[in-house]
Motif scaffolding. Structure first.
Motif, PDB file in Angstrom:
ATOM      1  N   GLY A  63       1.613 -10.334  -1.771  1.00 54.79           N
ATOM      2  CA  GLY A  63       2.177  -9.118  -2.334  1.00 54.79           C
ATOM      3  C   GLY A  63       2.893  -8.265  -1.312  1.00 54.79           C
ATOM      4  O   GLY A  63       2.598  -8.315  -0.121  1.00 54.79           O
ATOM      5  N   ALA A  64       3.838  -7.504  -1.798  1.00 53.20           N
ATOM      6  CA  ALA A  64       4.651  -6.637  -0.957  1.00 53.20           C
ATOM      7  C   ALA A  64       3.808  -5.508  -0.380  1.00 53.20           C
ATOM      8  O   ALA A  64       2.816  -5.081  -0.970  1.00 53.20           O
ATOM      9  N   ASP A  65       4.228  -5.019   0.791  1.00 55.16           N
ATOM     10  CA  ASP A  65       3.593  -3.838   1.374  1.00 55.16           C
ATOM     11  C   ASP A  65       4.089  -2.621   0.605  1.00 55.16           C
ATOM     12  O   ASP A  65       5.278  -2.292   0.655  1.00 55.16           O
ATOM     13  N   GLN A  66       3.202  -1.995  -0.136  1.00 54.45           N
ATOM     14  CA  GLN A  66       3.556  -0.819  -0.926  1.00 54.45           C
ATOM     15  C   GLN A  66       2.280  -0.034  -1.221  1.00 54.45           C
ATOM     16  O   GLN A  66       1.186  -0.582  -1.148  1.00 54.45           O
ATOM     17  N   PRO A  67       2.410   1.223  -1.549  1.00 57.00           N
ATOM     18  CA  PRO A  67       1.228   2.015  -1.889  1.00 57.00           C
ATOM     19  C   PRO A  67       0.573   1.486  -3.165  1.00 57.00           C
ATOM     20  O   PRO A  67       1.240   0.981  -4.072  1.00 57.00           O
ATOM     21  N   ALA A  68      -0.754   1.625  -3.248  1.00 58.44           N
ATOM     22  CA  ALA A  68      -1.503   1.140  -4.407  1.00 58.44           C
ATOM     23  C   ALA A  68      -1.017   1.745  -5.728  1.00 58.44           C
ATOM     24  O   ALA A  68      -0.894   1.013  -6.718  1.00 58.44           O
ATOM     25  N   PRO A  69      -0.705   3.061  -5.802  1.00 56.87           N
ATOM     26  CA  PRO A  69      -0.223   3.601  -7.086  1.00 56.87           C
ATOM     27  C   PRO A  69       1.073   2.937  -7.568  1.00 56.87           C
ATOM     28  O   PRO A  69       1.238   2.687  -8.760  1.00 56.87           O
ATOM     29  N   ARG A  70       1.974   2.639  -6.643  1.00 58.41           N
ATOM     30  CA  ARG A  70       3.216   1.973  -7.038  1.00 58.41           C
ATOM     31  C   ARG A  70       2.934   0.549  -7.514  1.00 58.41           C
ATOM     32  O   ARG A  70       3.469   0.107  -8.529  1.00 58.41           O
ATOM     33  N   ALA A  71       2.077  -0.159  -6.806  1.00 58.08           N
ATOM     34  CA  ALA A  71       1.722  -1.518  -7.218  1.00 58.08           C
ATOM     35  C   ALA A  71       1.094  -1.501  -8.606  1.00 58.08           C
ATOM     36  O   ALA A  71       1.393  -2.353  -9.442  1.00 58.08           O
ATOM     37  N   CYS A  72       0.255  -0.508  -8.873  1.00 56.52           N
ATOM     38  CA  CYS A  72      -0.375  -0.379 -10.184  1.00 56.52           C
ATOM     39  C   CYS A  72       0.673  -0.169 -11.273  1.00 56.52           C
ATOM     40  O   CYS A  72       0.624  -0.815 -12.320  1.00 56.52           O
ATOM     41  N   ARG A  73       1.619   0.722 -11.040  1.00 53.27           N
ATOM     42  CA  ARG A  73       2.674   0.963 -12.042  1.00 53.27           C
ATOM     43  C   ARG A  73       3.468  -0.308 -12.315  1.00 53.27           C
ATOM     44  O   ARG A  73       3.823  -0.587 -13.467  1.00 53.27           O
ATOM     45  N   ARG A  74       3.746  -1.094 -11.274  1.00 48.76           N
ATOM     46  CA  ARG A  74       4.512  -2.333 -11.448  1.00 48.76           C
ATOM     47  C   ARG A  74       3.710  -3.355 -12.272  1.00 48.76           C
ATOM     48  O   ARG A  74       4.272  -4.036 -13.125  1.00 48.76           O
ATOM     49  N   VAL A  75       2.401  -3.447 -12.013  1.00 51.86           N
ATOM     50  CA  VAL A  75       1.555  -4.378 -12.763  1.00 51.86           C
ATOM     51  C   VAL A  75       1.417  -3.900 -14.211  1.00 51.86           C
ATOM     52  O   VAL A  75       1.554  -4.689 -15.150  1.00 51.86           O
ATOM     53  N   ALA A  76       1.163  -2.621 -14.411  1.00 54.41           N
ATOM     54  CA  ALA A  76       1.005  -2.078 -15.768  1.00 54.41           C
ATOM     55  C   ALA A  76       2.286  -2.245 -16.584  1.00 54.41           C
ATOM     56  O   ALA A  76       2.225  -2.484 -17.793  1.00 54.41           O
ATOM     57  N   ALA A  77       3.435  -2.137 -15.941  1.00 54.09           N
ATOM     58  CA  ALA A  77       4.708  -2.319 -16.650  1.00 54.09           C
ATOM     59  C   ALA A  77       4.834  -3.739 -17.191  1.00 54.09           C
ATOM     60  O   ALA A  77       5.417  -3.950 -18.261  1.00 54.09           O
ATOM     61  N   ARG A  78       4.293  -4.712 -16.470  1.00 57.60           N
ATOM     62  CA  ARG A  78       4.395  -6.117 -16.895  1.00 57.60           C
ATOM     63  C   ARG A  78       3.231  -6.569 -17.761  1.00 57.60           C
ATOM     64  O   ARG A  78       3.418  -7.351 -18.693  1.00 57.60           O
ATOM     65  N   LEU A  79       2.008  -6.086 -17.456  1.00 60.89           N
ATOM     66  CA  LEU A  79       0.818  -6.619 -18.124  1.00 60.89           C
ATOM     67  C   LEU A  79       0.132  -5.641 -19.059  1.00 60.89           C
ATOM     68  O   LEU A  79      -0.826  -6.005 -19.732  1.00 60.89           O
ATOM     69  N   GLY A  80       0.590  -4.406 -19.083  1.00 64.94           N
ATOM     70  CA  GLY A  80      -0.009  -3.414 -19.970  1.00 64.94           C
ATOM     71  C   GLY A  80      -0.997  -2.523 -19.245  1.00 64.94           C
ATOM     72  O   GLY A  80      -1.229  -2.666 -18.044  1.00 64.94           O
TER      73      GLY A  80
END
Length: 102
Positions: A63-80
């Protein structure tokens, strides 16, 4: 006998290294999805993280180096929506999860 001692020490070192490699990582990357119908049936790559799910719980490697909140938003956008989220050892609070799911 002297030749056996270094060999035993070497074997012990390999055994210790193997045990460390198999120990759970403190930098866990994990998500629990709120909607069971949105769980992917095969591995899914999001921002370089390879997510694999068992039930509604998914774990990732890489996974990319990014803050946890941003990673969460990216996952939620794809998986709900998500009910729990940890990214490389950082676990989001209830308030951060609310923002992630918004």
């Amino acid at each position: 006998m002297r030749a056996v001692l270094p060999l035993l020490a070497l074997c012990a070192a390999f055994a210790a290294a193997s045990a460390v490699a198999q120990a759970p990582s403190s930098a866990a990357t994990r998500v629990v999805l709120a909607d069971a119908s949105r769980v992917p049936t095969r591995s899914t790559v999001i921002d370089g993280a390879n997510w694999r799910c068992q039930g509604q719980t998914c774990t990732a490697s890489g996974g990319a180096d990014q803050p946890a909140p941003r990673a969460c938003r990216r996952v939620a956008a794809r998986l709900g929506p998500v009910t729990e989220f940890s990214w490389k050892g950082t676990t989001l609070t209830a308030e951060q999860l609310a923002v992630c799911n918004a």
